[in-house]
Design a protein around this motif. Structure first.
Motif, PDB file in Angstrom:
ATOM      1  N   VAL B   8      69.844 -10.455  46.491  1.00  0.00           N
ATOM      2  CA  VAL B   8      69.255  -9.302  47.160  1.00  0.00           C
ATOM      3  C   VAL B   8      68.785  -9.674  48.557  1.00  0.00           C
ATOM      4  CG1 VAL B   8      67.456  -7.559  47.058  1.00  0.00           C
ATOM      5  CG2 VAL B   8      68.560  -8.322  44.960  1.00  0.00           C
ATOM      6  N   HIS B   9      68.081 -10.781  48.673  1.00  0.00           N
ATOM      7  CA  HIS B   9      67.572 -11.195  49.990  1.00  0.00           C
ATOM      8  C   HIS B   9      68.721 -11.422  50.973  1.00  0.00           C
ATOM      9  CE1 HIS B   9      63.736 -11.738  48.058  1.00  0.00           C
ATOM     10  NE2 HIS B   9      64.240 -12.635  47.236  1.00  0.00           N
ATOM     11  N   ALA B  10      69.836 -11.872  50.451  1.00  0.00           N
ATOM     12  CA  ALA B  10      70.958 -12.225  51.323  1.00  0.00           C
ATOM     13  C   ALA B  10      71.571 -11.012  51.999  1.00  0.00           C
ATOM     14  CB  ALA B  10      72.034 -12.958  50.511  1.00  0.00           C
ATOM     15  N   GLN B  30      64.540  -0.230  48.896  1.00  0.00           N
ATOM     16  CA  GLN B  30      63.540  -0.354  47.826  1.00  0.00           C
ATOM     17  C   GLN B  30      63.058  -1.790  47.725  1.00  0.00           C
ATOM     18  OE1 GLN B  30      65.206   1.331  44.271  1.00  0.00           O
ATOM     19  NE2 GLN B  30      64.995   3.434  45.036  1.00  0.00           N
ATOM     20  N   HIS B  31      64.002  -2.702  47.868  1.00  0.00           N
ATOM     21  CA  HIS B  31      63.613  -4.110  47.859  1.00  0.00           C
ATOM     22  C   HIS B  31      62.705  -4.430  49.051  1.00  0.00           C
ATOM     23  CE1 HIS B  31      63.698  -8.431  47.647  1.00  0.00           C
ATOM     24  NE2 HIS B  31      64.192  -8.482  48.878  1.00  0.00           N
ATOM     25  N   LEU B  32      63.040  -3.884  50.207  1.00  0.00           N
ATOM     26  CA  LEU B  32      62.248  -4.142  51.411  1.00  0.00           C
ATOM     27  C   LEU B  32      60.788  -3.725  51.220  1.00  0.00           C
ATOM     28  CD1 LEU B  32      64.409  -3.055  54.493  1.00  0.00           C
ATOM     29  CD2 LEU B  32      63.737  -5.358  53.820  1.00  0.00           C
ATOM     30  N   THR B  34      59.011  -4.093  48.857  1.00  0.00           N
ATOM     31  CA  THR B  34      58.223  -5.047  48.080  1.00  0.00           C
ATOM     32  C   THR B  34      58.378  -6.478  48.582  1.00  0.00           C
ATOM     33  OG1 THR B  34      60.018  -5.458  46.515  1.00  0.00           O
ATOM     34  CG2 THR B  34      58.522  -3.629  46.016  1.00  0.00           C
ATOM     35  N   CYS B  35      59.210  -6.699  49.573  1.00  0.00           N
ATOM     36  CA  CYS B  35      59.502  -8.079  49.993  1.00  0.00           C
ATOM     37  C   CYS B  35      59.187  -8.246  51.472  1.00  0.00           C
ATOM     38  CB  CYS B  35      60.959  -8.432  49.716  1.00  0.00           C
ATOM     39  SG  CYS B  35      61.378 -10.134  50.175  1.00  0.00           S
ATOM     40  N   GLU B  36      58.041  -8.857  51.751  1.00  0.00           N
ATOM     41  CA  GLU B  36      57.610  -8.984  53.133  1.00  0.00           C
ATOM     42  C   GLU B  36      58.528  -9.893  53.939  1.00  0.00           C
ATOM     43  OE1 GLU B  36      53.528 -10.074  53.521  1.00  0.00           O
ATOM     44  OE2 GLU B  36      53.596  -9.995  55.721  1.00  0.00           O
ATOM     45  N   SER B  37      59.026 -10.942  53.307  1.00  0.00           N
ATOM     46  CA  SER B  37      59.868 -11.869  54.083  1.00  0.00           C
ATOM     47  C   SER B  37      61.156 -11.181  54.516  1.00  0.00           C
ATOM     48  CB  SER B  37      60.139 -13.147  53.283  1.00  0.00           C
ATOM     49  OG  SER B  37      61.039 -12.903  52.242  1.00  0.00           O
ATOM     50  N   CYS B  38      61.722 -10.324  53.656  1.00  0.00           N
ATOM     51  CA  CYS B  38      62.917  -9.593  54.071  1.00  0.00           C
ATOM     52  C   CYS B  38      62.583  -8.583  55.165  1.00  0.00           C
ATOM     53  CB  CYS B  38      63.564  -8.872  52.882  1.00  0.00           C
ATOM     54  SG  CYS B  38      64.683  -9.933  51.936  1.00  0.00           S
ATOM     55  N   ARG B  39      61.422  -7.944  55.060  1.00  0.00           N
ATOM     56  CA  ARG B  39      61.031  -6.988  56.115  1.00  0.00           C
ATOM     57  C   ARG B  39      60.966  -7.683  57.470  1.00  0.00           C
ATOM     58  NH1 ARG B  39      57.343  -4.713  52.587  1.00  0.00           N
ATOM     59  NH2 ARG B  39      55.551  -5.772  53.487  1.00  0.00           N
TER      60      ARG B  39
END
Ligand SMILES: [Zn+2]
Lengths: 202, 258
Positions: B8-10, B30-32, B34-39
């Motif tokens: 997902v991160h990739a 949706q993942h973004l 919840t995921c600060e590093s991806c944001r």
């Protein structure tokens, strides 16, 4: 026409990452969100070459590119209150709107045959075929080109097919005949390298 | 990166390049959330991707500026997230107004509604129905309040379907499931013969029609349909005697799946 051009030749700022331009665009967006048409006219003058050029590069057809640019500016005007400076620069926000519209246009309108022709036209890199008289813009362009040159060839191919060609990552994988996971990695690694070469704050 | 699969991160690079399909992009967003590093990563990769516009910069023809500025002068910016379109009738800046002045402003405001609606349609339909703001200024007729139509066509889940009208012209339905409402837009439909009207129907999944109003007179029209979109699978238009019918009495000239 309610707003007259500020000058016969619209001023083009020095570069997408210039701090002065970035701040100016944020202020102009804020004024636009309150209905200030003069502010939006200035915003237009500061960004029109980029917006139009990007639409043109992706869509290719001049008339359709103009439509995409016009629709994008209308959306930028309508959404101006929703720009959030904590989530990135004003220029990136605007160009994202433009790029999505351009990509939607080519993906929805196109037959498989036309897509193949587009691929042939995109080739394995951007053509840089655009003449822009503004010296400062040329300098910024040269900087971006040098940054692109820092990518590996396969990274550059994946990034430019997606961004200039409007292809999805699956289509890029098909076109290059490599696994999807490989394409994802090339896109991400390529953009990270581009970012670092441009000195974008991570 | 503590949650989700590494896969997902990739996707951050493909997302920043707009290279995901709409479904994939929604899932990644949706993942973004919840995921600060991806944001953070997407934010910086977007900046890098946007720089790619520099080498292809290309000054547009002067008419684009004219068209853009003419377009925005007819459309109000949306309020910040959390606001609603319903405040569109609120005075903008003037707090006290003489009745005459107010009436005059309302009269002047009316055409802007047509354009606001059509501009929203142009955005939604990608130009399929109303190809330009100039064209939209020629919208002849809008029934119900413009605010109604504006609310429907700018709903986040609004979708547009278009179809040819047999006998000439085109029609589009912009529908919002969350609002349970729909707008019918026509362009170039022939006028109904004397003593007749074009009646609009919601057609249920079971094929049962229910009246949803009438197509207004005019070359280009927009109307907020009456009643609840509900489980209607299509919108149809038939020629009926003036005043309308309880049930369609003629064959539809157009049926648009929504
Ligand atoms: Zn993540």
């Amino acid at each position: 026409m309610p707003v007259q051009p500020a000058a016969s030749t619209p001023p083009e700022p020095s570069g997408g990452v210039g701090a002065d331009l970035a701040q100016r665009l944020v202020a102009l967006l804020a004024r636009s969100s309150r209905g200030d048409e003069h502010a939006f006219a200035e915003l237009y003058d500061l960004t029109a070459s980029r917006v139009h050029g990007l639409a043109r590069r992706v869509v290719r057809d001049p008339a359709q590119a103009e439509e995409v640019a016009q629709e994008a500016y209308l959306e930028i005007w309508r959404q101006s209150a929703r720009f959030d400076a904590s989530r990135g620069s004003a220029l990136a926000w605007m160009l994202t709107i433009v790029h999505r519209r351009a990509v939607d246009r080519v993906r929805s309108a196109e037959s498989a045959q036309a897509r193949d022709q587009r691929y042939a036209a995109v080739g394995d890199g951007p053509e840089y075929d655009v003449v822009d008289e503004e010296v400062t813009t040329r300098m910024e362009s040269a900087r971006v080109r040098r940054a692109l040159d820092s990518l590996t060839e396969v990274q550059r191919e994946a990034v430019t097919l997606a961004y200039y060609g409007g292809y999805t990552h699956r289509e890029v994988a098909d076109l290059l005949d490599v696994p999807l996971g490989t394409v994802k990695t090339r896109m991400r690694d390529g953009l990270i390298r581009l970012r670092d070469a441009l000195g974008v704050e991570a | 990166m503590t949650s989700g699969t590494p896969d997902v991160h990739a996707l951050s690079g493909a997302y920043a390049l707009d290279a995901l399909t709409p479904d994939e992009a929604r899932a990644f967003e949706q993942h973004l959330a919840t995921c600060e590093s991806c944001r953070d990563e997407v934010r910086s990769l977007r900046e890098a991707a946007s720089a790619l516009a520099e080498p292809v910069a290309d000054a547009p023809p002067a008419r684009l500026r004219d068209n853009v500025l003419a377009g925005i002068s007819q459309v109000r910016p949306l309020p910040p997230v959390g606001g609603t379109l319903a405040d569109d009738e609120a005075p903008t800046g003037i707090t006290t107004t003489q009745p005459d002045e107010l009436a005059a402003r309302r009269r002047r405001r009316a055409p802007a509604w047509l354009v606001a609606v059509a501009a929203a349609l142009a955005l939604l339909a990608g130009g399929a129905v109303v190809r330009s703001v100039q064209l939209s200024q020629q919208l002849d007729s809008v029934t119900a309040s413009g605010a109604d139509i504006a609310q429907i066509v700018t709903a986040p889940d609004a979708t547009t379907s278009t179809a040819q009208v047999s006998g000439g012209g085109r029609a589009a339905v912009v529908s919002s499931e969350s609002l349970g409402r729909a707008v019918l837009v026509t362009d170039g439909m022939p006028a109904a013969p004397a003593g007749k009207v074009w009646q609009v129907w919601y057609i249920g999944d079971d094929g049962a029609p229910s009246s949803a109003g009438f197509v207004p007179d005019g070359q280009r029209t927009a109307v907020a349909l009456q009643g609840d979109l509900g489980t209607a699978g299509a919108v149809g238009v038939t020629l009926e005697p003036a005043g309308g019918s309880q049930q369609p009495t003629t064959k539809p000239v157009v049926a648009i799946t929504v």
